[in-house]
Design a protein around this motif. Structure first.
Motif, PDB file in Angstrom:
ATOM      1  N   LYS A   1      11.504 -50.603 -77.099  1.00  0.00           N
ATOM      2  CA  LYS A   1      11.617 -50.262 -75.686  1.00  0.00           C
ATOM      3  C   LYS A   1      10.280 -50.520 -75.007  1.00  0.00           C
ATOM      4  O   LYS A   1       9.234 -50.293 -75.588  1.00  0.00           O
ATOM      5  CB  LYS A   1      11.970 -48.777 -75.528  1.00  0.00           C
ATOM      6  CG  LYS A   1      13.373 -48.445 -75.893  1.00  0.00           C
ATOM      7  CD  LYS A   1      13.759 -47.005 -75.673  1.00  0.00           C
ATOM      8  CE  LYS A   1      12.724 -46.072 -75.177  1.00  0.00           C
ATOM      9  NZ  LYS A   1      13.115 -44.684 -75.100  1.00  0.00           N
ATOM     10  N   PRO A   2      10.300 -50.985 -73.764  1.00  0.00           N
ATOM     11  CA  PRO A   2       9.035 -51.156 -73.059  1.00  0.00           C
ATOM     12  C   PRO A   2       8.368 -49.811 -72.807  1.00  0.00           C
ATOM     13  O   PRO A   2       9.042 -48.792 -72.636  1.00  0.00           O
ATOM     14  CB  PRO A   2       9.442 -51.837 -71.753  1.00  0.00           C
ATOM     15  CG  PRO A   2      10.895 -51.608 -71.610  1.00  0.00           C
ATOM     16  CD  PRO A   2      11.444 -51.377 -72.984  1.00  0.00           C
ATOM     17  N   ARG A   3       7.060 -49.811 -72.832  1.00  0.00           N
ATOM     18  CA  ARG A   3       6.293 -48.596 -72.571  1.00  0.00           C
ATOM     19  C   ARG A   3       6.498 -48.194 -71.114  1.00  0.00           C
ATOM     20  O   ARG A   3       6.521 -49.025 -70.217  1.00  0.00           O
ATOM     21  CB  ARG A   3       4.830 -48.884 -72.843  1.00  0.00           C
ATOM     22  CG  ARG A   3       3.885 -47.793 -72.434  1.00  0.00           C
ATOM     23  CD  ARG A   3       2.472 -48.208 -72.607  1.00  0.00           C
ATOM     24  NE  ARG A   3       2.273 -49.512 -71.993  1.00  0.00           N
ATOM     25  CZ  ARG A   3       1.270 -50.316 -72.269  1.00  0.00           C
ATOM     26  NH1 ARG A   3       0.376 -49.987 -73.143  1.00  0.00           N
ATOM     27  NH2 ARG A   3       1.148 -51.474 -71.676  1.00  0.00           N
ATOM     28  N   ARG A   4       6.638 -46.887 -70.876  1.00  0.00           N
ATOM     29  CA  ARG A   4       6.784 -46.366 -69.519  1.00  0.00           C
ATOM     30  C   ARG A   4       5.628 -45.425 -69.238  1.00  0.00           C
ATOM     31  O   ARG A   4       5.362 -44.512 -70.021  1.00  0.00           O
ATOM     32  CB  ARG A   4       8.112 -45.641 -69.378  1.00  0.00           C
ATOM     33  CG  ARG A   4       9.307 -46.565 -69.603  1.00  0.00           C
ATOM     34  CD  ARG A   4      10.541 -45.805 -69.939  1.00  0.00           C
ATOM     35  NE  ARG A   4      10.292 -44.975 -71.119  1.00  0.00           N
ATOM     36  CZ  ARG A   4      11.127 -44.057 -71.574  1.00  0.00           C
ATOM     37  NH1 ARG A   4      12.255 -43.843 -70.983  1.00  0.00           N
ATOM     38  NH2 ARG A   4      10.830 -43.352 -72.640  1.00  0.00           N
ATOM     39  N   VAL A   5       4.949 -45.653 -68.135  1.00  0.00           N
ATOM     40  CA  VAL A   5       3.761 -44.893 -67.779  1.00  0.00           C
ATOM     41  C   VAL A   5       3.990 -44.219 -66.432  1.00  0.00           C
ATOM     42  O   VAL A   5       4.506 -44.843 -65.504  1.00  0.00           O
ATOM     43  CB  VAL A   5       2.516 -45.812 -67.684  1.00  0.00           C
ATOM     44  CG1 VAL A   5       1.280 -45.013 -67.300  1.00  0.00           C
ATOM     45  CG2 VAL A   5       2.300 -46.566 -68.991  1.00  0.00           C
ATOM     46  N   LEU A   6       3.608 -42.947 -66.344  1.00  0.00           N
ATOM     47  CA  LEU A   6       3.705 -42.200 -65.090  1.00  0.00           C
ATOM     48  C   LEU A   6       2.316 -41.770 -64.670  1.00  0.00           C
ATOM     49  O   LEU A   6       1.585 -41.147 -65.432  1.00  0.00           O
ATOM     50  CB  LEU A   6       4.598 -40.968 -65.275  1.00  0.00           C
ATOM     51  CG  LEU A   6       4.728 -40.024 -64.069  1.00  0.00           C
ATOM     52  CD1 LEU A   6       5.325 -40.734 -62.856  1.00  0.00           C
ATOM     53  CD2 LEU A   6       5.591 -38.812 -64.452  1.00  0.00           C
ATOM     54  N   LEU A   7       1.943 -42.141 -63.454  1.00  0.00           N
ATOM     55  CA  LEU A   7       0.692 -41.705 -62.834  1.00  0.00           C
ATOM     56  C   LEU A   7       1.102 -40.738 -61.739  1.00  0.00           C
ATOM     57  O   LEU A   7       1.748 -41.123 -60.768  1.00  0.00           O
ATOM     58  CB  LEU A   7      -0.058 -42.919 -62.276  1.00  0.00           C
ATOM     59  CG  LEU A   7      -1.442 -42.673 -61.719  1.00  0.00           C
ATOM     60  CD1 LEU A   7      -2.379 -42.146 -62.798  1.00  0.00           C
ATOM     61  CD2 LEU A   7      -2.004 -43.962 -61.135  1.00  0.00           C
TER      62      LEU A   7
ATOM     63  N   ASP B   1       6.459 -42.383 -71.451  1.00  0.00           N
ATOM     64  CA  ASP B   1       5.809 -42.339 -72.758  1.00  0.00           C
ATOM     65  C   ASP B   1       4.336 -41.970 -72.632  1.00  0.00           C
ATOM     66  O   ASP B   1       3.745 -41.407 -73.531  1.00  0.00           O
ATOM     67  CB  ASP B   1       5.906 -43.708 -73.444  1.00  0.00           C
ATOM     68  CG  ASP B   1       7.338 -44.173 -73.565  1.00  0.00           C
ATOM     69  OD1 ASP B   1       8.166 -43.423 -74.102  1.00  0.00           O
ATOM     70  OD2 ASP B   1       7.635 -45.295 -73.096  1.00  0.00           O
ATOM     71  N   HIS B   2       3.742 -42.349 -71.499  1.00  0.00           N
ATOM     72  CA  HIS B   2       2.328 -42.091 -71.214  1.00  0.00           C
ATOM     73  C   HIS B   2       2.258 -41.425 -69.843  1.00  0.00           C
ATOM     74  O   HIS B   2       2.943 -41.855 -68.916  1.00  0.00           O
ATOM     75  CB  HIS B   2       1.533 -43.398 -71.160  1.00  0.00           C
ATOM     76  CG  HIS B   2       1.446 -44.116 -72.466  1.00  0.00           C
ATOM     77  ND1 HIS B   2       2.521 -44.701 -73.088  1.00  0.00           N
ATOM     78  CD2 HIS B   2       0.387 -44.361 -73.253  1.00  0.00           C
ATOM     79  CE1 HIS B   2       2.133 -45.275 -74.207  1.00  0.00           C
ATOM     80  NE2 HIS B   2       0.832 -45.081 -74.333  1.00  0.00           N
TER      81      HIS B   2
ATOM     82  N   CYS C   1       8.751 -35.263 -74.533  1.00  0.00           N
ATOM     83  CA  CYS C   1       7.558 -35.115 -73.720  1.00  0.00           C
ATOM     84  C   CYS C   1       6.776 -36.415 -73.893  1.00  0.00           C
ATOM     85  O   CYS C   1       6.871 -37.049 -74.957  1.00  0.00           O
ATOM     86  CB  CYS C   1       6.736 -33.924 -74.227  1.00  0.00           C
ATOM     87  SG  CYS C   1       5.599 -33.276 -73.004  1.00  0.00           S
ATOM     88  N   PRO C   2       6.058 -36.860 -72.870  1.00  0.00           N
ATOM     89  CA  PRO C   2       5.278 -38.091 -73.060  1.00  0.00           C
ATOM     90  C   PRO C   2       4.400 -38.011 -74.307  1.00  0.00           C
ATOM     91  O   PRO C   2       3.818 -36.963 -74.610  1.00  0.00           O
ATOM     92  CB  PRO C   2       4.428 -38.156 -71.792  1.00  0.00           C
ATOM     93  CG  PRO C   2       5.222 -37.429 -70.765  1.00  0.00           C
ATOM     94  CD  PRO C   2       5.887 -36.312 -71.520  1.00  0.00           C
ATOM     95  N   LYS C   3       4.324 -39.118 -75.026  1.00  0.00           N
ATOM     96  CA  LYS C   3       3.546 -39.185 -76.260  1.00  0.00           C
ATOM     97  C   LYS C   3       2.050 -39.013 -75.989  1.00  0.00           C
ATOM     98  O   LYS C   3       1.333 -38.407 -76.758  1.00  0.00           O
ATOM     99  CB  LYS C   3       3.824 -40.525 -76.929  1.00  0.00           C
ATOM    100  CG  LYS C   3       3.145 -40.736 -78.250  1.00  0.00           C
ATOM    101  CD  LYS C   3       3.551 -42.082 -78.832  1.00  0.00           C
ATOM    102  CE  LYS C   3       2.737 -42.399 -80.059  1.00  0.00           C
ATOM    103  NZ  LYS C   3       3.048 -43.743 -80.564  1.00  0.00           N
TER     104      LYS C   3
END
Length: 193
Positions: free
Chosen positions: A6-12, A63-64, A117-119
């Motif tokens: 899966k593509p990495r998903r990042v939340l800022l 994920d992040h 929870c995000p890794k």
């Protein structure tokens, strides 16, 4: 047969209440990041405001996670503090770090209870000076930490392998995170008059 990952998903994410002076630090930091940098589609930039538990779905889809927030660490006003991964308090039994009605620990704890929870978690907190000036601007000590906080987030994203590019063309007003006169520049101009 090769495995597809899966593509990495990042939340800022910026959280806080812009109506209570330094409590708006997180929202103003994520707003400034959005004005300053372009990121790939795998990165979501979000003004989380004071949404509390309504943010659980966003965290579960990530994920992040990098969070900007005004946090009472008991430090000198305006001092930044970076907290990573397991150092980020996850349970509500400890002293609340966030200044919001629903502490950010409750959001993380809910994600843990729901099984995702995000890794990788990063919390960029700024020690507030004034939380009582309803409608007032950020204090200079906190406002001066927005740029260092944004650069810290950029560094972390690059460390995670995310391409962060300086924005060449300024955003059109329809692309701003906050509009209708509550963007940082217009709000602070009004608050000072």
């Amino acid at each position: 047969m090769p495995t597809c990952s899966k593509p990495r998903r990042v939340l800022l994410l910026g959280i806080g209440n812009i109506l209570w002076a330094d409590e708006g630090f997180g929202v103003r930091a994520v707003e400034e990041f959005h004005h300053r940098y372009v990121v790939p589609d795998e990165v979501t930039i979000l003004d989380g405001g004071t949404q509390g538990l309504h943010l659980v779905n966003y965290l579960q889809d990530s994920d992040h996670l990098i969070v900007f927030d005004a946090i009472d660490y008991g430090l000198e006003p305006g001092q930044l503090k970076l907290v990573r991964d397991e150092e980020v308090p996850r349970f509500t039994g400890i002293r609340k770090m966030s200044l919001h009605h629903t502490g950010f620990q409750e959001v993380i704890s809910a994600c843990d209870l729901l099984g995702h929870c995000p890794k990788h978690l990063v919390l960029i907190g700024c020690q507030p000076l004034d939380l009582d000036d309803w409608g007032g601007p950020l204090t200079p000590a906190v406002r001066n930490q927005i740029s260092p906080a944004v650069e810290l987030a950029r560094f972390i994203l690059v460390e995670w392998g995310v391409r962060v590019t300086p924005r060449i063309t300024p955003l059109g007003e329809s692309e701003w995170l906050l509009a209708n006169g509550i963007d940082h520049q217009r709000y602070e101009m009004r608050a000072r008059t």
